[in-house]
Design a protein around this motif. Structure first.
Motif, PDB file in Angstrom:
ATOM      1  N   ARG A 116       0.848  -1.185   0.000  1.00  0.00           N
ATOM      2  CA  ARG A 116       0.000   0.000   0.000  1.00  0.00           C
ATOM      3  C   ARG A 116       0.891   1.245   0.000  1.00  0.00           C
ATOM      4  NH1 ARG A 116      -4.061   3.237  -1.197  1.00  0.00           N
ATOM      5  NH2 ARG A 116      -5.373   1.370  -1.242  1.00  0.00           N
ATOM      6  N   LEU A 117       0.700   2.103  -0.996  1.00  0.00           N
ATOM      7  CA  LEU A 117       1.370   3.396  -1.047  1.00  0.00           C
ATOM      8  C   LEU A 117       0.331   4.473  -0.767  1.00  0.00           C
ATOM      9  CD1 LEU A 117       3.280   1.510  -2.786  1.00  0.00           C
ATOM     10  CD2 LEU A 117       3.960   3.587  -4.009  1.00  0.00           C
ATOM     11  N   ASN A 118       0.630   5.346   0.189  1.00  0.00           N
ATOM     12  CA  ASN A 118      -0.275   6.440   0.519  1.00  0.00           C
ATOM     13  C   ASN A 118       0.420   7.780   0.279  1.00  0.00           C
ATOM     14  OD1 ASN A 118      -2.665   5.112   1.427  1.00  0.00           O
ATOM     15  ND2 ASN A 118      -1.581   4.515   3.289  1.00  0.00           N
ATOM     16  N   ALA A 119      -0.058   8.532  -0.713  1.00  0.00           N
ATOM     17  CA  ALA A 119       0.449   9.876  -1.031  1.00  0.00           C
ATOM     18  C   ALA A 119       1.979   9.895  -1.106  1.00  0.00           C
ATOM     19  CB  ALA A 119      -0.057  10.885   0.000  1.00  0.00           C
ATOM     20  N   VAL A 120       2.540   8.914  -1.806  1.00  0.00           N
ATOM     21  CA  VAL A 120       4.002   8.793  -1.883  1.00  0.00           C
ATOM     22  C   VAL A 120       4.571   9.738  -2.937  1.00  0.00           C
ATOM     23  CG1 VAL A 120       5.889   7.253  -2.597  1.00  0.00           C
ATOM     24  CG2 VAL A 120       4.148   6.451  -0.992  1.00  0.00           C
ATOM     25  N   ARG A 154       4.774  11.668  -7.600  1.00  0.00           N
ATOM     26  CA  ARG A 154       4.004  12.787  -7.066  1.00  0.00           C
ATOM     27  C   ARG A 154       2.712  12.265  -6.437  1.00  0.00           C
ATOM     28  NH1 ARG A 154       5.618  17.516 -10.448  1.00  0.00           N
ATOM     29  NH2 ARG A 154       6.995  16.754 -12.102  1.00  0.00           N
ATOM     30  N   GLU A 155       2.693  12.167  -5.117  1.00  0.00           N
ATOM     31  CA  GLU A 155       1.495  11.811  -4.349  1.00  0.00           C
ATOM     32  C   GLU A 155       0.770  10.591  -4.912  1.00  0.00           C
ATOM     33  OE1 GLU A 155      -0.848  15.366  -4.040  1.00  0.00           O
ATOM     34  OE2 GLU A 155       0.475  16.213  -2.516  1.00  0.00           O
ATOM     35  N   VAL A 156       1.516   9.505  -5.053  1.00  0.00           N
ATOM     36  CA  VAL A 156       0.950   8.257  -5.578  1.00  0.00           C
ATOM     37  C   VAL A 156       0.292   7.478  -4.446  1.00  0.00           C
ATOM     38  CG1 VAL A 156       1.524   6.008  -6.566  1.00  0.00           C
ATOM     39  CG2 VAL A 156       2.576   8.087  -7.494  1.00  0.00           C
ATOM     40  N   SER A 157      -0.967   7.122  -4.632  1.00  0.00           N
ATOM     41  CA  SER A 157      -1.699   6.290  -3.674  1.00  0.00           C
ATOM     42  C   SER A 157      -2.295   5.099  -4.420  1.00  0.00           C
ATOM     43  CB  SER A 157      -2.825   7.083  -2.993  1.00  0.00           C
ATOM     44  OG  SER A 157      -2.296   8.119  -2.194  1.00  0.00           O
ATOM     45  N   VAL A 158      -1.938   3.892  -3.986  1.00  0.00           N
ATOM     46  CA  VAL A 158      -2.460   2.692  -4.639  1.00  0.00           C
ATOM     47  C   VAL A 158      -2.234   1.488  -3.731  1.00  0.00           C
ATOM     48  CG1 VAL A 158      -0.304   2.075  -5.839  1.00  0.00           C
ATOM     49  CG2 VAL A 158      -2.509   1.440  -6.850  1.00  0.00           C
ATOM     50  N   GLY A 159      -3.098   0.493  -3.851  1.00  0.00           N
ATOM     51  CA  GLY A 159      -2.931  -0.764  -3.127  1.00  0.00           C
ATOM     52  C   GLY A 159      -2.792  -1.924  -4.102  1.00  0.00           C
ATOM     53  N   ILE A 160      -1.923  -2.874  -3.770  1.00  0.00           N
ATOM     54  CA  ILE A 160      -1.732  -4.070  -4.596  1.00  0.00           C
ATOM     55  C   ILE A 160      -2.335  -5.253  -3.845  1.00  0.00           C
ATOM     56  CG2 ILE A 160      -0.083  -5.570  -5.753  1.00  0.00           C
ATOM     57  CD1 ILE A 160       0.047  -2.722  -6.829  1.00  0.00           C
ATOM     58  N   PRO A 161      -3.436  -5.847  -4.352  1.00  0.00           N
ATOM     59  CA  PRO A 161      -4.078  -6.950  -3.638  1.00  0.00           C
ATOM     60  C   PRO A 161      -3.229  -8.220  -3.634  1.00  0.00           C
ATOM     61  CG  PRO A 161      -5.574  -5.944  -5.245  1.00  0.00           C
ATOM     62  CD  PRO A 161      -4.199  -5.447  -5.547  1.00  0.00           C
ATOM     63  N   LYS A 162      -3.365  -8.983  -2.581  1.00  0.00           N
ATOM     64  CA  LYS A 162      -2.669 -10.273  -2.439  1.00  0.00           C
ATOM     65  C   LYS A 162      -3.099 -11.227  -3.552  1.00  0.00           C
ATOM     66  CE  LYS A 162      -2.286 -14.081   0.920  1.00  0.00           C
ATOM     67  NZ  LYS A 162      -0.825 -14.249   0.877  1.00  0.00           N
ATOM     68  N   GLY A 163      -2.147 -11.987  -4.079  1.00  0.00           N
ATOM     69  CA  GLY A 163      -2.457 -13.011  -5.073  1.00  0.00           C
ATOM     70  C   GLY A 163      -2.790 -12.476  -6.447  1.00  0.00           C
ATOM     71  N   THR A 164      -2.278 -11.279  -6.768  1.00  0.00           N
ATOM     72  CA  THR A 164      -2.551 -10.683  -8.085  1.00  0.00           C
ATOM     73  C   THR A 164      -1.244 -10.388  -8.815  1.00  0.00           C
ATOM     74  OG1 THR A 164      -2.602  -8.422  -7.194  1.00  0.00           O
ATOM     75  CG2 THR A 164      -4.699  -9.622  -7.300  1.00  0.00           C
ATOM     76  N   PHE A 165      -1.370 -10.176 -10.105  1.00  0.00           N
ATOM     77  CA  PHE A 165      -0.244  -9.864 -10.991  1.00  0.00           C
ATOM     78  C   PHE A 165      -0.502  -8.460 -11.537  1.00  0.00           C
ATOM     79  CE2 PHE A 165       2.371 -11.869 -14.756  1.00  0.00           C
ATOM     80  CZ  PHE A 165       3.278 -10.807 -14.680  1.00  0.00           C
ATOM     81  N   THR A 166       0.358  -7.509 -11.171  1.00  0.00           N
ATOM     82  CA  THR A 166       0.188  -6.116 -11.574  1.00  0.00           C
ATOM     83  C   THR A 166       1.360  -5.674 -12.440  1.00  0.00           C
ATOM     84  OG1 THR A 166      -0.986  -5.631  -9.516  1.00  0.00           O
ATOM     85  CG2 THR A 166      -0.151  -3.745 -10.756  1.00  0.00           C
ATOM     86  N   ALA A 167       1.060  -5.074 -13.583  1.00  0.00           N
ATOM     87  CA  ALA A 167       2.087  -4.509 -14.455  1.00  0.00           C
ATOM     88  C   ALA A 167       2.121  -2.997 -14.258  1.00  0.00           C
ATOM     89  CB  ALA A 167       1.799  -4.839 -15.913  1.00  0.00           C
ATOM     90  N   ILE A 168       3.324  -2.455 -14.091  1.00  0.00           N
ATOM     91  CA  ILE A 168       3.525  -1.012 -13.958  1.00  0.00           C
ATOM     92  C   ILE A 168       4.100  -0.508 -15.272  1.00  0.00           C
ATOM     93  CG2 ILE A 168       4.581   0.837 -12.602  1.00  0.00           C
ATOM     94  CD1 ILE A 168       2.730  -0.994 -10.974  1.00  0.00           C
ATOM     95  N   GLN A 189      11.102   0.788  -6.508  1.00  0.00           N
ATOM     96  CA  GLN A 189      12.087   0.911  -5.432  1.00  0.00           C
ATOM     97  C   GLN A 189      11.443   1.337  -4.120  1.00  0.00           C
ATOM     98  OE1 GLN A 189      14.835   3.574  -7.320  1.00  0.00           O
ATOM     99  NE2 GLN A 189      15.688   1.974  -8.626  1.00  0.00           N
ATOM    100  N   CYS A 190      10.480   2.247  -4.190  1.00  0.00           N
ATOM    101  CA  CYS A 190       9.795   2.686  -2.966  1.00  0.00           C
ATOM    102  C   CYS A 190       8.865   1.592  -2.435  1.00  0.00           C
ATOM    103  CB  CYS A 190       9.000   3.967  -3.230  1.00  0.00           C
ATOM    104  SG  CYS A 190      10.033   5.438  -3.449  1.00  0.00           S
ATOM    105  N   ALA A 191       8.148   0.927  -3.347  1.00  0.00           N
ATOM    106  CA  ALA A 191       7.213  -0.128  -2.926  1.00  0.00           C
ATOM    107  C   ALA A 191       7.948  -1.303  -2.289  1.00  0.00           C
ATOM    108  CB  ALA A 191       6.392  -0.609  -4.116  1.00  0.00           C
ATOM    109  N   ALA A 192       9.171  -1.568  -2.762  1.00  0.00           N
ATOM    110  CA  ALA A 192       9.937  -2.728  -2.279  1.00  0.00           C
ATOM    111  C   ALA A 192      10.845  -2.406  -1.104  1.00  0.00           C
ATOM    112  CB  ALA A 192      10.771  -3.283  -3.431  1.00  0.00           C
ATOM    113  N   GLY A 193      10.873  -1.136  -0.687  1.00  0.00           N
ATOM    114  CA  GLY A 193      11.754  -0.777   0.420  1.00  0.00           C
ATOM    115  C   GLY A 193      13.213  -0.655   0.027  1.00  0.00           C
ATOM    116  N   LEU A 194      13.475  -0.544  -1.288  1.00  0.00           N
ATOM    117  CA  LEU A 194      14.847  -0.315  -1.749  1.00  0.00           C
ATOM    118  C   LEU A 194      15.222   1.160  -1.613  1.00  0.00           C
ATOM    119  CD1 LEU A 194      14.754  -2.497  -4.984  1.00  0.00           C
ATOM    120  CD2 LEU A 194      16.213  -2.929  -2.996  1.00  0.00           C
ATOM    121  N   ASP A 195      14.206   2.019  -1.589  1.00  0.00           N
ATOM    122  CA  ASP A 195      14.414   3.452  -1.423  1.00  0.00           C
ATOM    123  C   ASP A 195      13.248   3.980  -0.592  1.00  0.00           C
ATOM    124  OD1 ASP A 195      15.524   5.941  -1.652  1.00  0.00           O
ATOM    125  OD2 ASP A 195      15.359   6.084  -3.831  1.00  0.00           O
ATOM    126  N   LEU A 196      13.483   5.025   0.168  1.00  0.00           N
ATOM    127  CA  LEU A 196      12.429   5.590   1.006  1.00  0.00           C
ATOM    128  C   LEU A 196      11.841   6.829   0.330  1.00  0.00           C
ATOM    129  CD1 LEU A 196      14.051   5.269   4.543  1.00  0.00           C
ATOM    130  CD2 LEU A 196      12.196   3.888   3.582  1.00  0.00           C
TER     131      LEU A 196
END
Length: 243
Positions: A6-10, A25-39, A52-59
């Motif tokens: 879950r990203l809130n206003a990132v 710029r203020e990205v808010s989105v949730g990735i549901p469990k057991g799904t395949f999402t393409a960015i 990088q932000c979603a995976a904790g590679l960068d803050l």
């Protein structure tokens, strides 16, 4: 559905003052469990920064990121490293295999680094699922590019992660081999309940996902369920991806 990410206003800004560049710029989105999402998105749209932000590679510079209910913002680098090792899998365009190690040693490397013994039954199932039976003792130089990416995928799955992040995982592969890897990713979602988040520029790759998220100028500007390759390509063109 339970959200794994879950990203809130990132927001993510690189540099300061006049040279500052806003990658997200203020990205808010949730990735549901057991799904395949393409960015997806044009070059410079923020795809890699999102991963990088979603995976904790960068803050992020602002906002919050949660992985499996754990707030990443404010965690120390040591804690983040431990979280990634235990709860996140990665598959990159470069296979990042250790040339001196065998297939099985490369797959189990994350466990060895964490000081955890491999579950023999799970390891055997992964090796079978990714089609590496009979190759366990081979070294990377003895494998094709597609086989090396299968090793990388098995390595990403061996810790039973909450989410697998792929950064252009088929980018270095020919069309036929890329399709085989995408089928594998689709299968680990459909049969193992794995969650996969994949950055890609390829509409065909995106068509294997449940959802495509489109980024432009650091914002999510659209999403598409059950994305067909031609519809994704048409949407990308309107984002200015291929002008």
């Amino acid at each position: 559905m339970t959200e794994v990410v879950r990203l809130n206003a990132v927001s993510k800004v690189y540099g300061k003052g006049q040279s500052a560049v806003a990658a997200l710029r203020e990205v808010s989105v949730g990735i549901p469990k057991g799904t395949f999402t393409a960015i997806m998105g044009p070059s410079g749209s923020g795809k890699s920064t999102f991963l990088q932000c979603a995976a904790g590679l960068d803050l992020p510079t602002a906002g919050s990121v949660q992985l499996g209910g754990t707030e990443l913002t404010g965690m120390t680098e040591t804690a983040l490293t431990e979280l990634r090792r235990q709860r996140v899998g990665f598959v990159f365009q470069a296979f990042n295999l250790v040339s001196s190690l065998t297939v099985i040693e490369n797959i189990t490397l994350p466990l060895r680094l964490a000081g955890v013994k491999a579950d023999g039954a799970w390891l055997a199932e992964i090796v079978r699922r990714v089609g590496l039976d009979g190759r366990a003792g081979h070294r990377p130089a003895q494998l094709s590019g597609g086989q090396q990416q299968r090793v990388a995928l098995a390595r990403a799955l061996v810790t039973r992660p909450e989410v697998v992040f792929g950064d252009e995982p088929t980018g270095a592969l020919d069309t036929m081999t890329a399709r085989e890897v995408l089928v594998l990713l689709r299968e680990v979602v459909s049969t193992l309940g794995q969650t996969v988040v994949m950055v890609t520029h390829d509409p065909v790759a995106a068509s294997y996902a449940d959802t495509a998220l489109f980024l432009a100028d650091g914002r999510i500007v659209d999403s598409m369920s059950m994305p067909a390759a031609e519809k994704v390509a048409e949407r990308m063109t309107r984002l200015g991806a291929w002008k």
